[in-house]
Write a protein that holds these residues in place. Structure first.
Motif, mmCIF file in Angstrom:
data_model
loop_
_atom_site.group_PDB
_atom_site.id
_atom_site.type_symbol
_atom_site.label_atom_id
_atom_site.label_comp_id
_atom_site.label_asym_id
_atom_site.label_seq_id
_atom_site.Cartn_x
_atom_site.Cartn_y
_atom_site.Cartn_z
ATOM 1 N N LEU A 1 0.824 -1.106 0.164
ATOM 2 C CA LEU A 1 0.169 -0.077 -0.031
ATOM 3 C C LEU A 1 0.857 1.133 0.124
ATOM 4 N N VAL A 2 1.832 1.205 0.590
ATOM 5 C CA VAL A 2 3.187 2.406 0.834
ATOM 6 C C VAL A 2 3.554 2.526 -0.665
ATOM 7 N N ARG A 3 3.762 1.382 -1.169
ATOM 8 C CA ARG A 3 4.395 1.408 -2.674
ATOM 9 C C ARG A 3 3.398 2.086 -3.716
ATOM 10 N N LYS A 4 2.041 1.820 -3.373
ATOM 11 C CA LYS A 4 0.989 2.407 -4.169
ATOM 12 C C LYS A 4 1.142 3.834 -3.946
ATOM 13 N N ALA A 5 1.336 4.503 -2.739
ATOM 14 C CA ALA A 5 1.183 5.878 -2.721
ATOM 15 C C ALA A 5 2.393 6.546 -3.059
ATOM 16 N N LEU A 6 3.602 5.621 -3.128
ATOM 17 C CA LEU A 6 4.703 6.259 -3.617
ATOM 18 C C LEU A 6 4.638 6.430 -4.957
ATOM 19 N N ARG B 1 11.164 -1.247 -0.808
ATOM 20 C CA ARG B 1 12.309 -1.118 -2.011
ATOM 21 C C ARG B 1 11.551 -0.506 -3.309
ATOM 22 N N TRP B 2 11.714 0.611 -3.180
ATOM 23 C CA TRP B 2 10.994 1.660 -4.421
ATOM 24 C C TRP B 2 12.032 2.693 -4.770
ATOM 25 N N LYS B 3 12.137 2.627 -6.128
ATOM 26 C CA LYS B 3 13.100 3.737 -6.849
ATOM 27 C C LYS B 3 12.277 4.740 -7.687
ATOM 28 N N ALA B 4 12.435 5.809 -7.350
ATOM 29 C CA ALA B 4 11.802 7.078 -8.331
ATOM 30 C C ALA B 4 12.165 6.652 -9.888
ATOM 31 N N THR C 1 3.468 1.082 14.326
ATOM 32 C CA THR C 1 4.413 1.015 15.214
ATOM 33 C C THR C 1 5.930 1.310 14.443
ATOM 34 N N GLU C 2 5.912 1.576 13.280
ATOM 35 C CA GLU C 2 7.280 2.034 12.697
ATOM 36 C C GLU C 2 6.907 2.533 11.204
ATOM 37 N N ASN C 3 7.775 3.284 10.922
ATOM 38 C CA ASN C 3 7.588 4.102 9.445
ATOM 39 C C ASN C 3 8.022 3.170 8.507
ATOM 40 N N PRO C 4 6.903 2.763 7.600
ATOM 41 C CA PRO C 4 7.285 1.591 6.562
ATOM 42 C C PRO C 4 8.007 1.979 5.493
ATOM 43 N N ARG D 1 7.803 12.572 -1.677
ATOM 44 C CA ARG D 1 8.332 11.470 -0.916
ATOM 45 C C ARG D 1 8.711 11.905 0.381
ATOM 46 N N ALA D 2 9.330 12.979 0.564
ATOM 47 C CA ALA D 2 9.934 13.377 2.115
ATOM 48 C C ALA D 2 8.628 13.855 2.770
#
Length: 458
Positions: A170-175, A221-224, A213-216, A196-197
């Motif tokens: 889901l985080v990858r989808k947002a990125l 592993r995502w590259k712009a 619990t933590e920042n995912p 991203r920042a």
């Protein structure tokens, strides 16, 4: 502050002659807890949840008696609400341009974090509603139009819970959304990095709020798709003779051009940012008849739009970039700029508030206005091939020309950074190619020094 304990004891369910007869009792640390249910099945279900949590090694909240997973679920809010909380936290301490960037990033991410798109209005309209209303704190006391209200209600209803961001996909989808424009094409590398920042920082707030619990993001592993080029491209930077020709071409553009010649001159000779030049006042200029002068830069008047400033004016009045509000940057200026400013003051004077540069009606100099003059000056001063290139495409390139000129003249990088309002680290990173350009001169100096001590091999 929440107190957690791994010392948990759970007793069997007992039946009592009350309206909710089945009672579950347990203890966390030294604190006893109990909960009553109408049926034994409900009581057994809750007991099983607690036992499962203990076996999974979860800590329990001493006050509520609940395992951490259940506490987080009770505290969970939608991503839409969390994004608004993040905007509220950042708003008062952010300049107008940053506010606009925050709203843009949150609008992009929020649209990617919905359960589904059933009943969704046009993508562009939803993005505009989020950008202009949901994430613009200046509008929160205003009643939005009915269509905007309906769109925001849909977003709030469809928004995923913030805890769902523990899912890396889901985080990858947002990125991925941060890397695309509305037309589906790749966004510029600097925009991707900025979004991203901001997304990363909003997730850090979610960790602080115990929603995650933590920042995912560090684990994804995502590259712009677009690389951020921090180094200045030398092809954009005019040489001193080209800069002089461009300033002369500005002067030849008529009344507005004659007024703006000194404006562009300040950017070039003093390495000022355009926003700093807009706010420059007569009282902050030392302009002797001969020799070098001095500018005292105190503020920036960058144009951000009336919707994002506290004053409602298009230009935000802030301190110097990355400096405290009362910081002053002292920039010595060469006789060429001293003469240019003295002529400008004699010809045009200053605004009632002391500003040197203004529109015909006394307002702030606009990017659209000086941008038109600069475009015409490029057409007049540059050859067809130079005009078609990236050379001096933006007035900001004059600032780069100033810094590169100082560096190539042998001025110490620490002093260049101080005058330009950079840190030394940023100077080395951004102007690396110009620093490398001095290799030949440096090698010649070293060789001369070695020869002088007879250490050169025969």
């Amino acid at each position: 502050m929440t107190e957690w304990s791994y010392t948990v004891r759970i007793w069997s369910i007992r039946k009592r002659p009350y309206r909710k007869p089945f009672q579950l009792r347990w203890r966390v640390g030294t604190r006893p807890h109990s909960e009553s249910f109408l049926t034994s099945g409900l009581a057994e279900s809750r007991r099983a949840q607690l036992i499962t949590a203990t076996r999974a090694g979860e800590p329990f909240d001493v006050d509520s008696g609940l395992p951490k997973s259940m506490v987080q679920k009770a505290l969970d809010i939608s991503w839409y609400q969390h994004a608004r909380n993040y905007i509220e936290m950042k708003w008062d301490h952010s300049p107008a341009t940053t506010r606009r960037n925050l709203a843009e990033a949150m609008a992009t991410v929020t649209l990617a974090l919905v359960k589904d798109t059933k009943g969704m209005a046009d993508h562009r309209i939803v993005r505009r509603a989020l950008y202009s209303w949901a994430f613009n704190a200046n509008q929160w006391n205003e009643e939005p139009p009915d269509d905007v209200k309906a769109i925001l209600a849909w977003v709030e209803r469809k928004s995923l819970p913030t805890s769902a961001l523990s899912d890396r996909l889901l985080v990858r989808k947002a990125l991925d959304a941060c890397a695309r424009r509305l037309d589906g094409k790749a966004t510029a590398g600097t925009v991707i990095a900025r979004k991203r920042a901001i997304f990363h920082q909003s997730l850090s707030l979610a960790v602080d709020a115990e929603l995650l619990t933590e920042n995912p993001i560090p684990s994804v592993r995502w590259k712009a798709p677009e690389k951020v080029e921090e180094e200045i491209d030398p092809e954009c930077v005019p040489a001193p003779e080209q800069a002089a020709a461009l300033l002369a071409a500005v002067r030849g553009q008529g009344a507005r051009g004659r007024h703006l010649e000194a404006f562009f001159g300040v950017i070039y000779y003093a390495a000022c940012r355009p926003g700093e030049t807009v706010g420059l006042k007569l009282a902050d200029c030392e302009l002797p008849r001969r020799g070098w002068g001095l500018l005292r830069l105190r503020e920036s008047r960058a144009r951000s739009g009336t919707a994002w400033t506290d004053s409602g004016e298009a230009h935000d009045q802030r301190g110097l970039k990355h400096r405290s509000r009362k910081a002053v940057r002292y920039v010595p200026i060469p006789p060429e700029l001293v003469a240019l400013l003295r002529w400008h003051i004699t010809r045009f004077g200053a605004a009632p508030d002391g500003r040197l540069f203004r529109t015909a009606r006394g307002g702030m100099v606009q990017e659209s206005g000086y941008g038109e003059e600069w475009a015409r000056a490029r057409a007049d001063a540059l050859s067809p091939s130079e005009y078609a290139s990236k050379l001096a495409k933006r007035p900001y390139d004059l600032r780069h020309a100033a810094v590169s000129t100082w560096l190539s003249s042998g001025v110490e990088p620490q002093l260049v950074a101080e005058r330009a309002g950079h840190s030394v680290a940023v100077l080395f990173r951004v102007y690396a190619k110009f620093l490398k350009g001095g290799d030949e001169a440096a090698n010649a100096k070293i060789s001369a020094r070695l020869r002088g001590h007879g250490s050169h091999p025969s």
